[in-house]
Design a protein around this motif. Structure first.
Motif, PDB file in Angstrom:
ATOM      1  N   CYS A 115     -69.749 -26.285 -64.294  1.00 50.53           N
ATOM      2  CA  CYS A 115     -68.412 -26.522 -64.844  1.00 50.53           C
ATOM      3  C   CYS A 115     -67.564 -27.336 -63.873  1.00 50.53           C
ATOM      4  O   CYS A 115     -66.827 -28.244 -64.284  1.00 50.53           O
ATOM      5  N   GLN A 116     -67.654 -27.022 -62.589  1.00 48.17           N
ATOM      6  CA  GLN A 116     -66.932 -27.792 -61.578  1.00 48.17           C
ATOM      7  C   GLN A 116     -67.350 -29.260 -61.617  1.00 48.17           C
ATOM      8  O   GLN A 116     -66.505 -30.166 -61.633  1.00 48.17           O
ATOM      9  N   LYS A 117     -68.650 -29.500 -61.615  1.00 47.71           N
ATOM     10  CA  LYS A 117     -69.159 -30.873 -61.615  1.00 47.71           C
ATOM     11  C   LYS A 117     -68.705 -31.621 -62.864  1.00 47.71           C
ATOM     12  O   LYS A 117     -68.351 -32.803 -62.797  1.00 47.71           O
ATOM     13  N   PHE A 118     -68.727 -30.940 -64.004  1.00 48.65           N
ATOM     14  CA  PHE A 118     -68.311 -31.589 -65.249  1.00 48.65           C
ATOM     15  C   PHE A 118     -66.839 -31.989 -65.180  1.00 48.65           C
ATOM     16  O   PHE A 118     -66.475 -33.127 -65.508  1.00 48.65           O
ATOM     17  N   LEU A 119     -65.983 -31.070 -64.764  1.00 46.17           N
ATOM     18  CA  LEU A 119     -64.545 -31.349 -64.722  1.00 46.17           C
ATOM     19  C   LEU A 119     -64.211 -32.438 -63.709  1.00 46.17           C
ATOM     20  O   LEU A 119     -63.375 -33.310 -63.975  1.00 46.17           O
ATOM     21  N   VAL A 120     -64.873 -32.412 -62.565  1.00 42.94           N
ATOM     22  CA  VAL A 120     -64.615 -33.412 -61.526  1.00 42.94           C
ATOM     23  C   VAL A 120     -65.105 -34.793 -61.957  1.00 42.94           C
ATOM     24  O   VAL A 120     -64.429 -35.802 -61.746  1.00 42.94           O
TER      25      VAL A 120
END
Length: 228
Positions: free
Chosen positions: A157-162
Motif C-alpha cells: 500500500c505504501q509503494k502504491f500511494l508513493v
C-alpha cells in the motif's frame, strides 16, 4: 579457415556473455545483469511474498474454517458482512490475530472496513498475497494492515500511494501519512507538494488543508523555502 573458426568461437562466447549480462526480468520485463530469471527487486518481492504465505505449524491445519470474520455493517440493512476463515491462516499472517485467537475466540470483528469489497479483499490477501489496489482501497488497507501488523500488505500500500502521487491526491496522501505517522509517505508526498507548490496552492484542496490542518501547511512552506 582455422582463423575464421576461432573468430566464430570467440564471437559465440561474447554473445553468450552479453546475453547473460543483459537478461530481461520475467516479472517486470526490465533489463538486468545475470541469469536468475528475475531482477534483484522482483526477487526480493517474490521472496517476501513466499515468506508471508508460509504457514506456521504452531496451530493444527484443518480443512474446515473455524473462525468468523465480521466487517462493519455501517448501518447496512443486511447487517455486517462476514466470511469464514481458518485460525492457522490468520495466526500465521498477523501477530494481532494470533494474540486474539490464543484466547480461543471464534469471532473477530473488523469495524474499520467498508465497503464490503475492501473487507473481502483484505481476507483474500491473507490467503493469496494478491491484491488489486486503487487510491481508496490502498488508503483503507494501509490503515488495516498497520492495525493488524500485516507488514507485507502495508508495504504494498505504501509503494502504491508513493508511486501514484499526483496533483489531485498528494495533499490527501500527505495528510494520511501524518495521521498514521508514516514517514515514507510523508517524505514522498511532501517532496511532490513542494515541487508543485505553485499549482497546488491555488487548489480547493489546499484551501481546505489550511483550515483543517494549518500545522501541515506550515511544514510544507518550511520545506519549500528550505529548498530554495
Amino acid at each position: 579457415m582455422k582463423m575464421k573458426l576461432h573468430v566464430v568461437e570467440i564471437s559465440s562466447v561474447f554473445l553468450f556473455v552479453f546475453e547473460h549480462r543483459n537478461m530481461k526480468c520475467t516479472s517486470c520485463e526490465g533489463k538486468y545483469d545475470g541469469d536468475a530469471g528475475a531482477c534483484r527487486q522482483c526477487y526480493e518481492d517474490i521472496k517476501a511474498k513466499v515468506a508471508f504465505l508460509t504457514i506456521s505449524y504452531e496451530y493444527p491445519l484443518t480443512s474446515f474454517p473455524d473462525v468468523v470474520l465480521y466487517g462493519s455493517d455501517d448501518g447496512h440493512p443486511d447487517g455486517p458482512v462476514k466470511v469464514m476463515a481458518h485460525t492457522v491462516v490468520l495466526a500465521s499472517r498477523s501477530p494481532v490475530f494470533r494474540a486474539i485467537l490464543e484466547n480461543e475466540t471464534k469471532e473477530i470483528h473488523i469495524y474499520e472496513l467498508w465497503p464490503p469489497q475492501e473487507f473481502f479483499a483484505f481476507v483474500n490477501y491473507l490467503y493469496t498475497a494478491e491484491i488489486c489496489l486503487d487510491q481508496q482501497s490502498a488508503r483503507t488497507l494501509l490503515v488495516l494492515a498497520e492495525k493488524y501488523q500485516v507488514h507485507h500488505l502495508r508495504d504494498l500500500c505504501q509503494k502504491f500511494l508513493v508511486s501514484n502521487l499526483n496533483c489531485y491526491n498528494s495533499l490527501a496522501t500527505y495528510t494520511l501519512g501524518h495521521h498514521h505517522n508514516d514517514k515514507q509517505i510523508i517524505d514522498a508526498a511532501l517532496t511532490f507538494i513542494t515541487n508543485n507548490i505553485e499549482k497546488l496552492a491555488s487548489s480547493d484542496e489546499y484551501a481546505e488543508l489550511k483550515k483543517s490542518h494549518p500545522q501541515l501547511v506550515i511544514e510544507i512552506y518550511e520545506r519549500h523555502f528550505a529548498s530554495l
